[in-house]
Design a protein around this motif. Sequence first.
Motif, PDB file in Angstrom:
ATOM      1  N   HIS A  73      11.163 -10.357   4.792  1.00  0.00           N
ATOM      2  CA  HIS A  73      12.358 -10.938   4.169  1.00  0.00           C
ATOM      3  C   HIS A  73      12.009 -12.062   3.193  1.00  0.00           C
ATOM      4  CE1 HIS A  73      11.477 -13.515   7.589  1.00  0.00           C
ATOM      5  NE2 HIS A  73      12.177 -14.467   6.996  1.00  0.00           N
ATOM      6  N   GLN A  74      10.787 -12.595   3.271  1.00  0.00           N
ATOM      7  CA  GLN A  74      10.345 -13.663   2.374  1.00  0.00           C
ATOM      8  C   GLN A  74       9.503 -13.138   1.216  1.00  0.00           C
ATOM      9  OE1 GLN A  74       8.166 -16.266   4.956  1.00  0.00           O
ATOM     10  NE2 GLN A  74       9.994 -17.368   5.594  1.00  0.00           N
ATOM     11  N   LEU A  75       9.268 -11.849   1.182  1.00  0.00           N
ATOM     12  CA  LEU A  75       8.394 -11.273   0.158  1.00  0.00           C
ATOM     13  C   LEU A  75       9.211 -10.670  -0.980  1.00  0.00           C
ATOM     14  CD1 LEU A  75       5.757  -9.639   2.509  1.00  0.00           C
ATOM     15  CD2 LEU A  75       5.668 -11.861   1.379  1.00  0.00           C
ATOM     16  N   ALA A  76       8.523 -10.260  -2.026  1.00  0.00           N
ATOM     17  CA  ALA A  76       9.161  -9.727  -3.226  1.00  0.00           C
ATOM     18  C   ALA A  76       9.778  -8.353  -2.976  1.00  0.00           C
ATOM     19  CB  ALA A  76       8.128  -9.630  -4.341  1.00  0.00           C
ATOM     20  N   HIS A  77      10.714  -7.986  -3.860  1.00  0.00           N
ATOM     21  CA  HIS A  77      11.312  -6.648  -3.800  1.00  0.00           C
ATOM     22  C   HIS A  77      10.264  -5.574  -4.095  1.00  0.00           C
ATOM     23  CE1 HIS A  77      15.067  -8.973  -4.388  1.00  0.00           C
ATOM     24  NE2 HIS A  77      15.589  -7.996  -3.668  1.00  0.00           N
ATOM     25  N   PHE A  78       9.359  -5.876  -5.033  1.00  0.00           N
ATOM     26  CA  PHE A  78       8.320  -4.928  -5.434  1.00  0.00           C
ATOM     27  C   PHE A  78       6.985  -5.653  -5.503  1.00  0.00           C
ATOM     28  CE2 PHE A  78      12.301  -3.634  -7.396  1.00  0.00           C
ATOM     29  CZ  PHE A  78      12.421  -2.326  -6.967  1.00  0.00           C
ATOM     30  N   THR A  79       5.943  -5.018  -4.970  1.00  0.00           N
ATOM     31  CA  THR A  79       4.594  -5.579  -5.007  1.00  0.00           C
ATOM     32  C   THR A  79       3.675  -4.585  -5.690  1.00  0.00           C
ATOM     33  OG1 THR A  79       4.966  -6.776  -2.945  1.00  0.00           O
ATOM     34  CG2 THR A  79       2.676  -6.451  -3.614  1.00  0.00           C
ATOM     35  N   TYR A  80       2.960  -5.076  -6.692  1.00  0.00           N
ATOM     36  CA  TYR A  80       2.009  -4.242  -7.438  1.00  0.00           C
ATOM     37  C   TYR A  80       0.629  -4.878  -7.416  1.00  0.00           C
ATOM     38  CZ  TYR A  80       5.706  -1.414  -9.570  1.00  0.00           C
ATOM     39  OH  TYR A  80       6.741  -0.560  -9.774  1.00  0.00           O
ATOM     40  N   PHE A  81      -0.382  -4.009  -7.447  1.00  0.00           N
ATOM     41  CA  PHE A  81      -1.753  -4.440  -7.699  1.00  0.00           C
ATOM     42  C   PHE A  81      -2.084  -4.016  -9.122  1.00  0.00           C
ATOM     43  CE2 PHE A  81      -1.810  -4.186  -3.091  1.00  0.00           C
ATOM     44  CZ  PHE A  81      -2.448  -5.363  -2.762  1.00  0.00           C
ATOM     45  N   LEU A  82      -2.666  -4.918  -9.892  1.00  0.00           N
ATOM     46  CA  LEU A  82      -3.106  -4.612 -11.246  1.00  0.00           C
ATOM     47  C   LEU A  82      -4.621  -4.652 -11.254  1.00  0.00           C
ATOM     48  CD1 LEU A  82      -1.626  -5.477 -14.552  1.00  0.00           C
ATOM     49  CD2 LEU A  82      -3.912  -6.327 -14.177  1.00  0.00           C
ATOM     50  N   VAL A  83      -5.241  -3.525 -11.640  1.00  0.00           N
ATOM     51  CA  VAL A  83      -6.703  -3.420 -11.605  1.00  0.00           C
ATOM     52  C   VAL A  83      -7.212  -2.823 -12.915  1.00  0.00           C
ATOM     53  CG1 VAL A  83      -6.708  -3.123  -9.086  1.00  0.00           C
ATOM     54  CG2 VAL A  83      -6.719  -1.106 -10.561  1.00  0.00           C
ATOM     55  N   PRO A  84      -8.474  -3.087 -13.251  1.00  0.00           N
ATOM     56  CA  PRO A  84      -9.059  -2.410 -14.415  1.00  0.00           C
ATOM     57  C   PRO A  84      -9.276  -0.938 -14.094  1.00  0.00           C
ATOM     58  CG  PRO A  84     -10.664  -3.858 -13.354  1.00  0.00           C
ATOM     59  CD  PRO A  84      -9.367  -4.050 -12.642  1.00  0.00           C
ATOM     60  N   ASN A  85      -9.314  -0.111 -15.128  1.00  0.00           N
ATOM     61  CA  ASN A  85      -9.446   1.334 -14.889  1.00  0.00           C
ATOM     62  C   ASN A  85     -10.762   1.714 -14.224  1.00  0.00           C
ATOM     63  OD1 ASN A  85     -11.077   0.913 -17.100  1.00  0.00           O
ATOM     64  ND2 ASN A  85     -10.101   2.444 -18.397  1.00  0.00           N
ATOM     65  N   SER A  86     -11.758   0.840 -14.240  1.00  0.00           N
ATOM     66  CA  SER A  86     -13.055   1.145 -13.636  1.00  0.00           C
ATOM     67  C   SER A  86     -12.990   1.296 -12.108  1.00  0.00           C
ATOM     68  CB  SER A  86     -14.080   0.075 -14.009  1.00  0.00           C
ATOM     69  OG  SER A  86     -13.629  -1.194 -13.581  1.00  0.00           O
ATOM     70  N   ILE A  87     -11.998   0.694 -11.455  1.00  0.00           N
ATOM     71  CA  ILE A  87     -11.904   0.818  -9.986  1.00  0.00           C
ATOM     72  C   ILE A  87     -10.623   1.551  -9.552  1.00  0.00           C
ATOM     73  CG2 ILE A  87     -13.356  -1.187  -9.531  1.00  0.00           C
ATOM     74  CD1 ILE A  87     -10.792  -2.742  -8.863  1.00  0.00           C
TER      75      ILE A  87
END
Length: 160
Positions: A73-87
Amino acid sequence: MSLEKSAVYWLRFKRGACVILLERWPLCARARPDVFGVTRGRQTIEVEIKRTMNDFRANARKFHVANRDNVAHQLAHFTYFLVPNSIEEKVMQELPEWAGLLIVNEHEYDIKVRKRAPMNKMAKKLSLNKICHLGLLMGSQLYSHIPPGPRFPCEMDYEI
């Protein structure tokens, strides 16, 4: 390449976030995402930037991730990881079901949504009061990045 800049670009121009903060978390004291955005619909989006697999795996040890069910309930509506295309492929194999995945190619504004994040239904829309407070935080964050020197017209020397 600045992955932070890529995340800000994606939040602002692809998701329409009107408030964007770096390294600040207004909802949960134990979480501190790399980039945090609020949309016009008052929904929150967290973007965690991971440059290596070790960095990605270390995220699982954070309190708010390990205890996600208790603090959802304290976290975001949406969570994303942003990574370089190498991994990209390695991260995709270990990506939690509650997170989305953003891939940055060679050009920092070339961002691909590899997996859309499911909505955290326990998250609450932010109140207008809270959004105004975030706007103040955003302003102070911008102000803190201004180099030293005259900040106001009254401090500048004018020749008449």
